[in-house]
Design a protein around this motif. Structure first.
Motif, short mmCIF file in Angstrom:
data_model
loop_
_atom_site.label_atom_id
_atom_site.label_comp_id
_atom_site.label_asym_id
_atom_site.label_seq_id
_atom_site.Cartn_x
_atom_site.Cartn_y
_atom_site.Cartn_z
N ALA A 98 54.16 48.76 106.25
CA ALA A 98 55.46 48.22 106.37
C ALA A 98 56.27 49.13 106.00
O ALA A 98 57.02 48.74 105.87
CB ALA A 98 55.40 46.79 105.50
N GLN A 99 56.07 49.34 105.08
CA GLN A 99 57.07 51.19 104.44
C GLN A 99 57.20 51.87 104.65
O GLN A 99 58.62 51.85 105.39
CB GLN A 99 56.60 51.17 102.82
CG GLN A 99 57.45 51.96 102.19
CD GLN A 99 56.79 52.74 100.51
OE1 GLN A 99 56.09 52.19 100.17
NE2 GLN A 99 57.60 53.52 100.68
N ALA A 100 55.80 52.25 105.59
CA ALA A 100 56.08 52.91 107.11
C ALA A 100 56.64 53.34 107.97
O ALA A 100 57.85 54.17 108.41
CB ALA A 100 54.59 53.70 107.98
N ASP A 131 60.48 66.59 107.31
CA ASP A 131 61.91 65.78 106.43
C ASP A 131 60.78 64.94 105.49
O ASP A 131 61.29 63.84 104.31
CB ASP A 131 62.66 65.05 106.42
CG ASP A 131 62.64 66.26 107.81
OD1 ASP A 131 62.70 67.49 108.41
OD2 ASP A 131 63.88 65.93 109.03
N ILE A 132 59.47 65.01 105.12
CA ILE A 132 59.16 63.19 105.10
C ILE A 132 57.72 63.85 103.84
O ILE A 132 57.03 64.84 104.19
CB ILE A 132 58.50 62.22 105.65
CG1 ILE A 132 59.89 61.72 106.50
CG2 ILE A 132 57.28 61.00 104.49
CD1 ILE A 132 58.93 61.65 107.34
N GLU A 133 57.20 63.31 102.69
CA GLU A 133 56.64 64.09 101.51
C GLU A 133 54.85 63.72 102.49
O GLU A 133 55.19 61.91 102.27
CB GLU A 133 56.46 63.43 100.29
CG GLU A 133 55.75 64.37 98.72
CD GLU A 133 56.21 63.28 97.91
OE1 GLU A 133 55.21 62.84 97.45
OE2 GLU A 133 57.43 62.83 97.17
N SER A 134 53.84 64.35 102.41
CA SER A 134 52.69 63.55 103.22
C SER A 134 52.49 62.76 101.51
O SER A 134 52.32 63.37 101.03
CB SER A 134 52.20 64.98 102.93
OG SER A 134 50.67 64.11 104.08
N ALA A 135 51.86 61.70 102.27
CA ALA A 135 51.00 60.52 101.54
C ALA A 135 50.84 59.79 101.77
O ALA A 135 51.63 59.11 103.36
CB ALA A 135 52.70 59.87 100.28
N VAL A 136 50.28 58.28 101.28
CA VAL A 136 49.46 57.42 102.01
C VAL A 136 50.90 56.26 101.75
O VAL A 136 51.17 56.08 100.26
CB VAL A 136 48.62 56.59 101.38
CG1 VAL A 136 47.57 55.50 102.08
CG2 VAL A 136 47.11 58.17 101.91
N TYR A 137 50.94 55.82 102.66
CA TYR A 137 52.34 54.58 102.58
C TYR A 137 51.52 53.27 102.93
O TYR A 137 50.95 53.36 103.96
CB TYR A 137 53.18 54.34 103.32
CG TYR A 137 54.38 55.27 102.50
CD1 TYR A 137 54.89 56.04 101.37
CD2 TYR A 137 54.15 57.32 103.22
CE1 TYR A 137 55.75 57.10 101.33
CE2 TYR A 137 54.93 58.24 102.65
CZ TYR A 137 55.57 57.97 101.33
OH TYR A 137 55.96 59.32 101.32
N VAL A 181 40.54 58.16 107.58
CA VAL A 181 41.05 56.85 106.63
C VAL A 181 41.65 57.97 105.78
O VAL A 181 41.51 58.57 105.06
CB VAL A 181 39.74 57.16 106.33
CG1 VAL A 181 39.65 55.07 105.41
CG2 VAL A 181 38.99 56.18 107.51
N PRO A 182 43.19 57.01 105.78
CA PRO A 182 43.86 56.44 106.93
C PRO A 182 44.51 56.37 107.76
O PRO A 182 44.27 58.14 107.90
CB PRO A 182 45.05 56.05 105.65
CG PRO A 182 45.01 56.72 104.52
CD PRO A 182 43.88 57.04 104.40
N PRO A 183 44.76 56.07 109.08
CA PRO A 183 44.98 56.81 109.86
C PRO A 183 46.29 57.73 109.86
O PRO A 183 46.98 56.93 109.13
CB PRO A 183 45.02 55.75 110.93
CG PRO A 183 44.92 54.28 110.70
CD PRO A 183 44.56 54.31 109.32
N VAL A 184 46.28 58.91 110.02
CA VAL A 184 47.29 60.20 110.21
C VAL A 184 48.80 59.19 111.45
O VAL A 184 48.60 59.54 112.61
CB VAL A 184 47.61 61.33 110.37
CG1 VAL A 184 48.25 62.40 109.57
CG2 VAL A 184 46.93 61.57 108.92
N CYS A 185 50.40 59.22 110.24
CA CYS A 185 51.13 59.45 111.46
C CYS A 185 52.69 59.95 111.34
O CYS A 185 52.33 60.83 110.56
CB CYS A 185 51.87 57.61 111.62
SG CYS A 185 50.51 56.48 111.83
#
Length: 197
Positions: free
Chosen positions: A36-38, A27-33, A57-61
């Motif tokens: 704290a926001q993540a 349900d989440i748009e794949s992007a770098v955050y 880089v950056p780590p995928v969560c």
């Protein structure tokens, strides 16, 4: 709990050390955050932020309930294990000058092994100066593969590794041939395979 062995493998929530993370999910748009926001997004979804690829880089969560995530991993591992077929490899040993009777005896055992669905690894062992007969050993192994043609296909052609020349045979798929060779007890086969030098 059976999931305990999987638990320490992933960093979750505050354990994640990166400043920024890439979030992937349904349900989440794949992007770098920023981290704290993540974490805030994970809290809003009433789920955990799970680091699934720490070396990227950056780590995928992923934002997912951690126990659900572990359950999915365990289920996937179980499915993969169920798909794996355990294959036994039976070894048959020859000397470079194996006589006809011994050859036929070992051939019968190989047929039995292949009919049971086992792979066969046949090898000629060269002891001392018998390495001079390596052509003879190769001819013997090729004859062996030829005699087993209706039961097996060659996985690896004769290959000299140290003092052994090895050929690998794998059983053919489909119904086993009608003429079944009489099968002797396996314990006896192992004892007889050792006698050839």
């Amino acid at each position: 709990m059976k999931n305990d062995n999987l638990k320490g493998q992933h960093r979750i929530n505050e354990q994640i050390r990166a400043k920024e993370v890439r979030i992937v999910g349904d349900d989440i748009e794949s992007a770098v955050y920023p981290l704290a926001q993540a974490l805030k997004m994970a809290e809003e979804h009433e789920a955990d932020l799970v680091e699934i690829s720490p070396n990227a880089v950056p780590p995928v969560c992923r934002i997912i309930d951690y126990s659900k995530f572990l359950y999915q991993l365990k289920k996937r591992a179980k499915e993969q294990k169920a798909k794996q077929v355990k294959v036994n490899v039976k070894e048959i040993r020859f000397g470079p000058q194996t006589d006809e009777h011994d050859y036929n005896f070992k051939l019968k055992h190989a047929i039995g092994f292949l009919q049971d669905g086992d792979k066969v690894k046949a090898y000629v062992f060269f002891k001392g100066r018998s390495i001079l007969f390596k052509e003879q050993g190769e001819v013997l192994l090729l004859r062996f593969a030829n005699d087993l043609e209706e039961y097996a296909k060659v996985e690896q052609m004769p290959l000299l590794e140290g003092k052994r020349m090895i050929i690998s045979l794998t059983p053919k798929k489909g119904p086993a041939p009608k003429k079944a060779a009489p099968q002797a007890p396996q314990a006896k086969a192992v004892k007889t395979e050792e006698d050839e030098e």
